[in-house]
Design a protein around this motif. Structure first.
Motif, PDB file in Angstrom:
ATOM      1  N   THR A   1       0.823  -1.211   0.000  1.00  0.00           N
ATOM      2  CA  THR A   1       0.000   0.000   0.000  1.00  0.00           C
ATOM      3  C   THR A   1       0.856   1.260   0.000  1.00  0.00           C
ATOM      4  O   THR A   1       0.370   2.331  -0.357  1.00  0.00           O
ATOM      5  CB  THR A   1      -0.951   0.026   1.205  1.00  0.00           C
ATOM      6  OG1 THR A   1      -0.173  -0.073   2.402  1.00  0.00           O
ATOM      7  CG2 THR A   1      -1.947  -1.118   1.137  1.00  0.00           C
ATOM      8  N   THR A   2       2.122   1.153   0.430  1.00  0.00           N
ATOM      9  CA  THR A   2       3.020   2.301   0.406  1.00  0.00           C
ATOM     10  C   THR A   2       4.389   1.867  -0.119  1.00  0.00           C
ATOM     11  O   THR A   2       4.785   0.709   0.029  1.00  0.00           O
ATOM     12  CB  THR A   2       3.213   2.927   1.802  1.00  0.00           C
ATOM     13  OG1 THR A   2       3.774   1.959   2.682  1.00  0.00           O
ATOM     14  CG2 THR A   2       1.891   3.438   2.368  1.00  0.00           C
ATOM     15  N   TYR A   3       5.075   2.813  -0.731  1.00  0.00           N
ATOM     16  CA  TYR A   3       6.418   2.566  -1.227  1.00  0.00           C
ATOM     17  C   TYR A   3       7.186   3.873  -1.131  1.00  0.00           C
ATOM     18  O   TYR A   3       6.681   4.930  -1.528  1.00  0.00           O
ATOM     19  CB  TYR A   3       6.393   2.086  -2.682  1.00  0.00           C
ATOM     20  CG  TYR A   3       7.768   1.915  -3.275  1.00  0.00           C
ATOM     21  CD1 TYR A   3       8.566   0.831  -2.921  1.00  0.00           C
ATOM     22  CD2 TYR A   3       8.288   2.851  -4.151  1.00  0.00           C
ATOM     23  CE1 TYR A   3       9.842   0.678  -3.445  1.00  0.00           C
ATOM     24  CE2 TYR A   3       9.560   2.704  -4.686  1.00  0.00           C
ATOM     25  CZ  TYR A   3      10.330   1.621  -4.325  1.00  0.00           C
ATOM     26  OH  TYR A   3      11.596   1.485  -4.835  1.00  0.00           O
ATOM     27  N   THR A   4       8.389   3.823  -0.581  1.00  0.00           N
ATOM     28  CA  THR A   4       9.245   4.997  -0.483  1.00  0.00           C
ATOM     29  C   THR A   4      10.288   4.930  -1.583  1.00  0.00           C
ATOM     30  O   THR A   4      11.092   3.990  -1.628  1.00  0.00           O
ATOM     31  CB  THR A   4       9.926   5.064   0.902  1.00  0.00           C
ATOM     32  OG1 THR A   4       8.913   5.106   1.913  1.00  0.00           O
ATOM     33  CG2 THR A   4      10.810   6.291   1.011  1.00  0.00           C
ATOM     34  N   VAL A   5      10.275   5.908  -2.462  1.00  0.00           N
ATOM     35  CA  VAL A   5      11.261   5.995  -3.533  1.00  0.00           C
ATOM     36  C   VAL A   5      12.535   6.575  -2.917  1.00  0.00           C
ATOM     37  O   VAL A   5      12.494   7.627  -2.283  1.00  0.00           O
ATOM     38  CB  VAL A   5      10.749   6.890  -4.686  1.00  0.00           C
ATOM     39  CG1 VAL A   5      11.765   6.951  -5.803  1.00  0.00           C
ATOM     40  CG2 VAL A   5       9.401   6.384  -5.198  1.00  0.00           C
ATOM     41  N   LEU A   6      13.646   5.882  -3.085  1.00  0.00           N
ATOM     42  CA  LEU A   6      14.899   6.304  -2.463  1.00  0.00           C
ATOM     43  C   LEU A   6      15.710   7.202  -3.394  1.00  0.00           C
ATOM     44  O   LEU A   6      15.826   6.922  -4.595  1.00  0.00           O
ATOM     45  CB  LEU A   6      15.730   5.082  -2.079  1.00  0.00           C
ATOM     46  CG  LEU A   6      15.047   4.094  -1.129  1.00  0.00           C
ATOM     47  CD1 LEU A   6      15.940   2.880  -0.897  1.00  0.00           C
ATOM     48  CD2 LEU A   6      14.691   4.779   0.191  1.00  0.00           C
ATOM     49  N   ALA A   7      16.306   8.252  -2.831  1.00  0.00           N
ATOM     50  CA  ALA A   7      17.122   9.185  -3.616  1.00  0.00           C
ATOM     51  C   ALA A   7      18.245   8.457  -4.338  1.00  0.00           C
ATOM     52  O   ALA A   7      18.578   8.792  -5.473  1.00  0.00           O
ATOM     53  CB  ALA A   7      17.686  10.276  -2.707  1.00  0.00           C
ATOM     54  N   ARG A   8      18.812   7.444  -3.717  1.00  0.00           N
ATOM     55  CA  ARG A   8      19.929   6.714  -4.335  1.00  0.00           C
ATOM     56  C   ARG A   8      19.509   5.969  -5.604  1.00  0.00           C
ATOM     57  O   ARG A   8      20.347   5.547  -6.388  1.00  0.00           O
ATOM     58  CB  ARG A   8      20.545   5.740  -3.339  1.00  0.00           C
ATOM     59  CG  ARG A   8      19.651   4.561  -3.028  1.00  0.00           C
ATOM     60  CD  ARG A   8      20.326   3.537  -2.142  1.00  0.00           C
ATOM     61  NE  ARG A   8      19.474   2.402  -1.949  1.00  0.00           N
ATOM     62  CZ  ARG A   8      19.235   1.834  -0.781  1.00  0.00           C
ATOM     63  NH1 ARG A   8      19.814   2.283   0.306  1.00  0.00           N
ATOM     64  NH2 ARG A   8      18.432   0.798  -0.706  1.00  0.00           N
ATOM     65  N   ASP A   9      18.198   5.808  -5.813  1.00  0.00           N
ATOM     66  CA  ASP A   9      17.699   5.106  -6.998  1.00  0.00           C
ATOM     67  C   ASP A   9      17.320   6.061  -8.128  1.00  0.00           C
ATOM     68  O   ASP A   9      16.627   5.669  -9.070  1.00  0.00           O
ATOM     69  CB  ASP A   9      16.505   4.225  -6.619  1.00  0.00           C
ATOM     70  CG  ASP A   9      16.905   3.092  -5.695  1.00  0.00           C
ATOM     71  OD1 ASP A   9      18.042   2.599  -5.830  1.00  0.00           O
ATOM     72  OD2 ASP A   9      16.099   2.722  -4.828  1.00  0.00           O
ATOM     73  N   SER A  10      17.789   7.310  -8.052  1.00  0.00           N
ATOM     74  CA  SER A  10      17.557   8.255  -9.134  1.00  0.00           C
ATOM     75  C   SER A  10      18.145   7.684 -10.427  1.00  0.00           C
ATOM     76  O   SER A  10      19.238   7.123 -10.434  1.00  0.00           O
ATOM     77  CB  SER A  10      18.228   9.594  -8.819  1.00  0.00           C
ATOM     78  OG  SER A  10      18.106  10.483  -9.902  1.00  0.00           O
ATOM     79  N   GLY A  11      17.390   7.808 -11.507  1.00  0.00           N
ATOM     80  CA  GLY A  11      17.837   7.307 -12.800  1.00  0.00           C
ATOM     81  C   GLY A  11      17.522   5.849 -13.049  1.00  0.00           C
ATOM     82  O   GLY A  11      17.889   5.304 -14.083  1.00  0.00           O
TER      83      GLY A  11
ATOM     84  N   THR B   1       6.001   7.530  -2.515  1.00  0.00           N
ATOM     85  CA  THR B   1       6.406   8.879  -2.127  1.00  0.00           C
ATOM     86  C   THR B   1       7.830   9.144  -2.586  1.00  0.00           C
ATOM     87  O   THR B   1       8.750   8.386  -2.265  1.00  0.00           O
ATOM     88  CB  THR B   1       6.288   9.074  -0.604  1.00  0.00           C
ATOM     89  OG1 THR B   1       4.935   8.797  -0.215  1.00  0.00           O
ATOM     90  CG2 THR B   1       6.647  10.494  -0.201  1.00  0.00           C
ATOM     91  N   LEU B   2       7.980  10.231  -3.335  1.00  0.00           N
ATOM     92  CA  LEU B   2       9.284  10.633  -3.842  1.00  0.00           C
ATOM     93  C   LEU B   2      10.138  11.237  -2.725  1.00  0.00           C
ATOM     94  O   LEU B   2       9.594  11.791  -1.763  1.00  0.00           O
ATOM     95  CB  LEU B   2       9.113  11.678  -4.954  1.00  0.00           C
ATOM     96  CG  LEU B   2       8.425  11.207  -6.228  1.00  0.00           C
ATOM     97  CD1 LEU B   2       8.021  12.404  -7.089  1.00  0.00           C
ATOM     98  CD2 LEU B   2       9.345  10.279  -7.002  1.00  0.00           C
ATOM     99  N   PRO B   3      11.455  11.184  -2.868  1.00  0.00           N
ATOM    100  CA  PRO B   3      12.319  11.868  -1.893  1.00  0.00           C
ATOM    101  C   PRO B   3      12.277  13.376  -2.137  1.00  0.00           C
ATOM    102  O   PRO B   3      11.703  13.838  -3.128  1.00  0.00           O
ATOM    103  CB  PRO B   3      13.707  11.300  -2.202  1.00  0.00           C
ATOM    104  CG  PRO B   3      13.650  10.946  -3.638  1.00  0.00           C
ATOM    105  CD  PRO B   3      12.223  10.498  -3.897  1.00  0.00           C
ATOM    106  N   SER B   4      12.905  14.149  -1.259  1.00  0.00           N
ATOM    107  CA  SER B   4      13.011  15.592  -1.490  1.00  0.00           C
ATOM    108  C   SER B   4      13.741  15.810  -2.807  1.00  0.00           C
ATOM    109  O   SER B   4      14.757  15.162  -3.071  1.00  0.00           O
ATOM    110  CB  SER B   4      13.781  16.256  -0.354  1.00  0.00           C
ATOM    111  OG  SER B   4      13.075  16.122   0.855  1.00  0.00           O
TER     112      SER B   4
END
Length: 138
Positions: free
Chosen positions: A14-24, A39-42
């Motif tokens: 139901t939720t997933y946190t997109v990690l900044a380290r996974d950009s690209g 949810t996207l990171p800052s």
């Protein structure tokens, strides 16, 4: 030598946190058993994430992409292709809409969120669905 990135497969949650380290890195989302909010990171300038639906038929659930804050709203927009083969451009309000809801996405859905300025997220891509995606505030 070219660098290779392994795509991320979002689990049935139901939720997933997109990690900044996974950009690209491309993120595949499945045919969910309940609505999932990612949810996207800052945002940081140059950071981007791409999302693609990996189900075989239209999902019965929704996929929500959230920036986490109305300050980090969505700019740009998407193209919606509905089941009647009508094409419509869609976009948020450009000032506070920070949630995108892909209502029952179908195969062919693929879009990108990119921060060019470190504050907002610019959307591009397309959503295949019988229902037009919607934008909202947090």
């Amino acid at each position: 030598m070219a660098q290779t990135f392994v795509p991320i497969i979002i689990g049935n949650a139901t939720t997933y946190t997109v990690l900044a380290r996974d950009s690209g890195v491309l993120h595949y989302f499945p045919d969910f058993s309940s609505t999932c909010t990612a949810t996207l990171p800052s945002p940081k300038a140059g950071m981007w994430f791409e999302f693609a639906y990996s189900g075989l038929a239209a999902d019965a659930q929704d996929f929500v992409l959230s920036s986490g804050s109305n300050t980090n709203f969505f700019a740009g927009g998407l193209v919606h292709l509905d089941s009647d083969n009508e094409v419509s451009p869609i976009a948020g309000n450009g000032s506070s809409n920070s949630k995108l809801t892909c209502v029952t996405p179908a195969p062919g859905t693929r879009f990108r969120a990119e921060s060019t300025n470190g504050t907002t997220w610019t959307l591009s891509g397309f959503v295949q669905s019988a229902t037009i995606p919607s934008f909202a505030d947090q």
